[in-house]
Write an enzyme that holds these catalytic residues in place. Structure first.
Site, mmCIF file in Angstrom:
data_model
loop_
_atom_site.group_PDB
_atom_site.id
_atom_site.type_symbol
_atom_site.label_atom_id
_atom_site.label_comp_id
_atom_site.label_asym_id
_atom_site.label_seq_id
_atom_site.Cartn_x
_atom_site.Cartn_y
_atom_site.Cartn_z
ATOM 1 N N ASP A 1 39.462 48.952 44.975
ATOM 2 C CA ASP A 1 40.724 49.710 45.187
ATOM 3 C C ASP A 1 41.168 49.434 46.559
ATOM 4 O OD1 ASP A 1 42.802 51.321 45.559
ATOM 5 O OD2 ASP A 1 42.323 52.718 44.215
ATOM 6 N N ARG B 1 59.001 39.977 28.784
ATOM 7 C CA ARG B 1 57.929 40.821 29.094
ATOM 8 C C ARG B 1 56.816 39.944 30.154
ATOM 9 N NH1 ARG B 1 55.954 42.051 23.926
ATOM 10 N NH2 ARG B 1 54.701 40.552 24.162
ATOM 11 N N LYS C 1 52.236 52.759 47.710
ATOM 12 C CA LYS C 1 51.885 53.017 49.172
ATOM 13 C C LYS C 1 52.589 52.320 49.934
ATOM 14 C CE LYS C 1 50.117 56.350 46.711
ATOM 15 N NZ LYS C 1 48.692 56.408 46.220
ATOM 16 N N TYR D 1 39.459 57.724 44.137
ATOM 17 C CA TYR D 1 40.613 58.514 43.696
ATOM 18 C C TYR D 1 40.295 59.236 42.693
ATOM 19 C CZ TYR D 1 45.796 58.642 42.740
ATOM 20 O OH TYR D 1 46.894 59.142 42.453
HETATM 21 C C1 LIG Z 1 48.048 56.745 44.775
HETATM 22 C C2 LIG Z 1 46.612 55.909 44.634
HETATM 23 C C3 LIG Z 1 46.517 55.236 43.305
HETATM 24 C C4 LIG Z 1 47.541 55.537 42.323
HETATM 25 O O1 LIG Z 1 48.699 54.893 42.372
HETATM 26 P P1 LIG Z 1 49.961 55.463 41.745
HETATM 27 O O2 LIG Z 1 51.212 54.264 42.000
HETATM 28 O O3 LIG Z 1 50.636 56.821 42.025
HETATM 29 O O4 LIG Z 1 49.558 55.242 39.913
HETATM 30 C C5 LIG Z 1 45.322 54.633 43.306
HETATM 31 N N1 LIG Z 1 44.465 54.514 44.086
HETATM 32 C C6 LIG Z 1 44.620 55.149 45.367
HETATM 33 C C7 LIG Z 1 43.558 54.912 46.662
HETATM 34 C C8 LIG Z 1 45.778 55.695 45.697
HETATM 35 O O5 LIG Z 1 46.064 56.153 46.741
#
Ligand SMILES: *Cc1c(COP(=O)(O)O)cnc(C)c1O
Length: 392
Positions: free
Chosen positions: A181, A56, A206, A109
């Site tokens: 973020d 883990r 992404k 987001y």
């Molecule tokens: C897509 C996204 C997230 C969340 O990511 P996931 O892998 O879909 O949970 C968080 N912040 C931003 C800016 C995003 O574009």
């Protein structure tokens, strides 16, 4: 790699490959393991308190991915999570307790907003939303119990670039930390820790993964933050599979090359879009006129394929006429993969501290790695459908 004097492209190619080269493979293998075996009691005891006791806590595959990401962004430590959203929520929970106050950008987001408004609220943690362009004036919103200022720069729907160094200076003066973020910036284009950030989270889903086939998040921290966040992460029992880490690492190797092409393709499409009479404005931090463009020039080293287009006021049915029937662009709630996407968006549904004043619809574009002329042809046909509707 220890040598941080290498350029990002070289780190992307060589960092995280310090495995024992079983069979001479270039890539770190997928280590599938829950159980780790120890030959003697003293070997078993010698790993107590380290990450090498049980599956883990990671594998050579997951640790290689963490290594590359740390090298690229200049972090002291990284932790992989099963999604971008879980990276956000884990980073917030690790730093907040009942009675604490959180300052959250109004451009955030939306699922992050939902977590604050529902889950954190139940835990007795209060969230105040602020104008993403607030800069050093965030001082006026700081309270004695403000522990975290959360930034998302630029916002992934509305693209305001935030003055992260100014916000960090105020937060630190008030004994609070800054969580970013940094999904849009990627570890290549925004060096969070050089700009005063304490904890950087990414939806690796992404651009890091880059191929629309793995959900993953990462939390990166300064040296100071690492023990606390790592302990919290461990207590929650969060873990990602080595298979997913392998896929992410494989995608990551080409990040610099992909971002270069996303950028040049996006510029070609933007140049075309700007000439269409139905387009009011294009929201990309790389363009003068986008809120925070000067800050982007100061703090970022690049952009990517994600931007917004505000249209002049159009009839209700126009957005469907435009978007239904695309040949190349797909419609889906993501970005950062190799393929182009297009999606309608409505920021006014989310805002509380600021208002969204555009008169026409907003459409978000993600420009992929196709040839830009083919993308423009697809869009030309879309605008043709729109004009046919308008002329009726
Ligand atoms: C897509 C996204 C997230 C969340 O990511 P996931 O892998 O879909 O949970 C968080 N912040 C931003 C800016 C995003 O574009």
């Amino acid at each position: 790699m220890d040598d941080l004097t290498f350029h990002a492209e070289t780190l992307l190619t060589h960092s995280g490959r310090e495995h024992n080269q079983m069979g001479g493979t270039v890539n770190v293998p997928v280590y599938r393991a829950s159980t780790l075996l120890f030959p003697t009691v003293s070997a078993l005891q010698s790993v107590q308190g380290t990450l090498n006791t049980y599956g883990r806590h990671g594998s050579p595959t997951t640790r290689s991915l963490e290594r590359v990401l740390c090298d690229l962004e200049g972090a002291a430590g990284a932790m992989l999570t099963p999604s971008g959203l879980s990276a956000v929520t884990t980073a917030l929970l690790a730093n907040l307790q009942p009675g604490d106050h959180l300052l959250m950008t109004d451009s955030v987001y939306d699922p992050t907003r939902a977590f604050c408004n529902k889950t954190l609220k139940c835990f007795g943690i209060e969230t105040t939303y602020y104008d993403p362009l607030i800069g050093a004036d965030i001082a006026q919103l700081m309270r004695s119990n403000t522990r975290v200022v959360f930034v998302e720069s630029p916002g992934s729907l509305t693209f305001e670039v935030q003055d992260v160094p100014a916000i960090a200076q105020v937060a630190h003066a008030h004994n609070a930390i800054v969580i970013i973020d940094n999904t849009w910036g990627t570890p290549l284009h925004f060096a969070s820790f050089k700009h005063g950030v304490d904890v950087s989270v990414h939806a690796a889903t992404k651009y890091i993964v880059g191929h629309s086939d793995v959900l993953m998040g990462v939390i990166m921290t300064t040296e100071e933050q690492y023990p606390k966040v790592r302990a919290f992460y461990k207590h929650l029992g969060i873990s990602v599979s080595s298979d997913d880490a392998y896929m992410a690492l494989r995608g990551l190797r080409t990040l610099a090359a992909r971002l270069d092409r996303h950028q040049s393709n996006a510029l070609a499409v933007i140049d075309w879009l700007k000439c269409q009479p139905e387009v009011e404005s294009v929201l990309s931090p790389a363009l003068p006129g986008c809120p925070g463009h000067e800050l982007w020039k100061r703090d970022f080293t690049g952009f990517n394929g994600l931007f917004g287009v505000i249209f002049k006021p159009l009839p209700e049915s126009a957005v469907s006429a435009l978007l239904d029937g695309m040949n190349i662009f797909g419609m889906g709630y993501s970005w950062g993969g190799y393929e182009s996407l297009i999606i309608p968006a409505n920021p006014s549904a989310y805002r509380t501290a600021t208002s969204w004043n555009a008169h026409g619809p907003l459409i978000r574009f993600h420009i992929g790695l196709e040839h830009p002329k083919d993308l423009i042809k697809d869009l030309d046909q879309a605008f043709g459908r729109l004009r046919k509707l308008n002329n009726r």
